[in-house]
Enzyme design. Structure first.
Site, PDB file in Angstrom:
ATOM      1  CG  ASN A 128      -7.684  -0.350  16.261  1.00 44.60           C
ATOM      2  OD1 ASN A 128      -7.916  -1.554  16.345  1.00 44.60           O
ATOM      3  ND2 ASN A 128      -7.698   0.462  17.320  1.00 44.60           N
TER       4      ASN A 128
ATOM      5  CG  LEU B 198     -12.718  10.555  17.428  1.00 44.34           C
ATOM      6  CD1 LEU B 198     -11.941  11.463  18.350  1.00 44.34           C
ATOM      7  CD2 LEU B 198     -13.194   9.311  18.174  1.00 44.34           C
TER       8      LEU B 198
ATOM      9  CG  LEU C  21     -23.464  10.809  13.462  1.00 43.81           C
ATOM     10  CD1 LEU C  21     -23.398   9.652  14.465  1.00 43.81           C
ATOM     11  CD2 LEU C  21     -24.652  11.714  13.787  1.00 43.81           C
TER      12      LEU C  21
ATOM     13  CG  ASN D  14     -17.231   2.549  15.256  1.00 42.20           C
ATOM     14  OD1 ASN D  14     -16.114   3.026  15.056  1.00 42.20           O
ATOM     15  ND2 ASN D  14     -17.902   2.774  16.382  1.00 42.20           N
TER      16      ASN D  14
ATOM     17  CG  HIS E 152     -17.544   2.024  21.409  1.00 38.91           C
ATOM     18  ND1 HIS E 152     -17.388   3.382  21.207  1.00 38.91           N
ATOM     19  CD2 HIS E 152     -17.835   1.863  22.715  1.00 38.91           C
ATOM     20  CE1 HIS E 152     -17.603   4.013  22.350  1.00 38.91           C
ATOM     21  NE2 HIS E 152     -17.872   3.113  23.280  1.00 38.91           N
TER      22      HIS E 152
HETATM   23  C1  GAR Z   1      -9.581   2.750  19.599  1.00 39.59           C
HETATM   24  O1  GAR Z   1      -9.492   2.268  20.920  1.00 39.59           O
HETATM   25  C2  GAR Z   1     -11.013   2.673  19.121  1.00 39.59           C
HETATM   26  O2  GAR Z   1     -11.724   1.607  19.675  1.00 39.59           O
HETATM   27  C3  GAR Z   1     -11.548   3.984  19.633  1.00 39.59           C
HETATM   28  O3  GAR Z   1     -10.535   4.907  19.378  1.00 39.59           O
HETATM   29  C4  GAR Z   1      -9.285   4.237  19.551  1.00 39.59           C
HETATM   30  C5  GAR Z   1      -8.406   4.622  18.382  1.00 39.59           C
HETATM   31  O4  GAR Z   1      -7.078   4.277  18.637  1.00 39.59           O
HETATM   32  N1  GAR Z   1     -12.774   4.341  18.986  1.00 39.59           N
HETATM   33  C6  GAR Z   1     -13.728   5.020  19.609  1.00 39.59           C
HETATM   34  O5  GAR Z   1     -13.636   5.390  20.758  1.00 39.59           O
HETATM   35  C7  GAR Z   1     -14.978   5.287  18.761  1.00 39.59           C
HETATM   36  N2  GAR Z   1     -16.045   5.777  19.564  1.00 39.59           N
HETATM   37  P1  GAR Z   1      -6.044   4.197  17.441  1.00 39.59           P
HETATM   38  O6  GAR Z   1      -6.142   5.493  16.649  1.00 39.59           O
HETATM   39  O7  GAR Z   1      -4.706   4.092  18.114  1.00 39.59           O
HETATM   40  O8  GAR Z   1      -6.372   2.997  16.629  1.00 39.59           O
END
Ligand code: GAR
Length: 190
Positions: free
Chosen positions: A14, A85, A87, A102, A104
């Site tokens: 992302n 990850l 808080l 954020n 999710h």
């Molecule tokens: C993503 O899917 C995001 O939505 C999730 O972590 C992933 C990161 O992937 N976020 C959470 O779960 C937050 N609670 P990336 O590092 O490949 O972008």
């Protein structure tokens, strides 16, 4: 120019997608990545895009005089959590009202809260036989995954879906929508 500061802990798919989206943007730019994990894949991705990387510990995050000051130095108009990850401490929530977003990988309030991240979410969706799944982009408050929702997009979970197949569908939704929601929020609310 409006400045985005990214926070990420992991792979950085992302974060990189956001950098690419705003690379030639006339009024929005990514100015830094803050990362709590020195092993995270996101670090190499940011170096490719010449984005400064700021590593920090849990203790530094809690201290307004340490991390707070380092963030301020980049004058962020928006802080974007892209797979972050930990808080966010309340001093930052208060310092940047409506200015921390954020993403999710679930349809909150379902499959949210502490420990619900990445593949943990998709495994739970399949194990519990959820009929729909999707993404939520929301403002950040002092509790995990509880701030006001700005955007949700869902899809139906099929009988032959697995955690891996829904994760791939979520990734497509995240790549498509997250930069646009960030852009809209920045242009309309900051
Ligand atoms: C993503 O899917 C995001 O939505 C999730 O972590 C992933 C990161 O992937 N976020 C959470 O779960 C937050 N609670 P990336 O590092 O490949 O972008």
């Amino acid at each position: 120019m409006k400045n985005i500061v990214l926070f990420a802990s992991g792979n950085g798919t992302n974060a990189e997608n956001i950098c690419v989206y705003f690379k030639s943007h006339p009024s929005i730019r990514v100015v830094a990545l803050f990362c709590n994990n020195p092993q995270a894949g996101v670090i190499a991705k940011m170096k490719l895009h010449a984005i400064p990387v700021e590593l920090f510990t849990k203790a530094e995050l809690q201290d307004p005089n340490l991390l707070g000051k380092r963030i301020e130095a980049y004058a962020p108009d928006l802080i974007v959590l892209a797979g972050f990850l930990w808080l966010i401490p309340s001093y930052l929530v208060q310092q940047y009202p409506y200015r921390i977003l954020n993403i999710h990988p679930a349809l909150l309030p379902a499959f949210g809260g502490k420990g619900m991240y990445g593949m943990h979410v998709h495994n739970a969706v399949i194990e519990q036989g959820a009929k729909t799944h999707g993404i939520t982009i929301h403002l950040v408050n002092e509790r995990y995954d509880e701030g006001t929702y700005l955007f949700q997009q869902s899809f139906n979970v099929k009988a032959d879906d697995t955690a891996a197949t829904v994760a791939a569908k979520i990734a497509v939704l995240e790549m498509t929508h997250f930069p646009k929601v960030i852009e809209q929020h920045l242009l309309e609310n900051t």
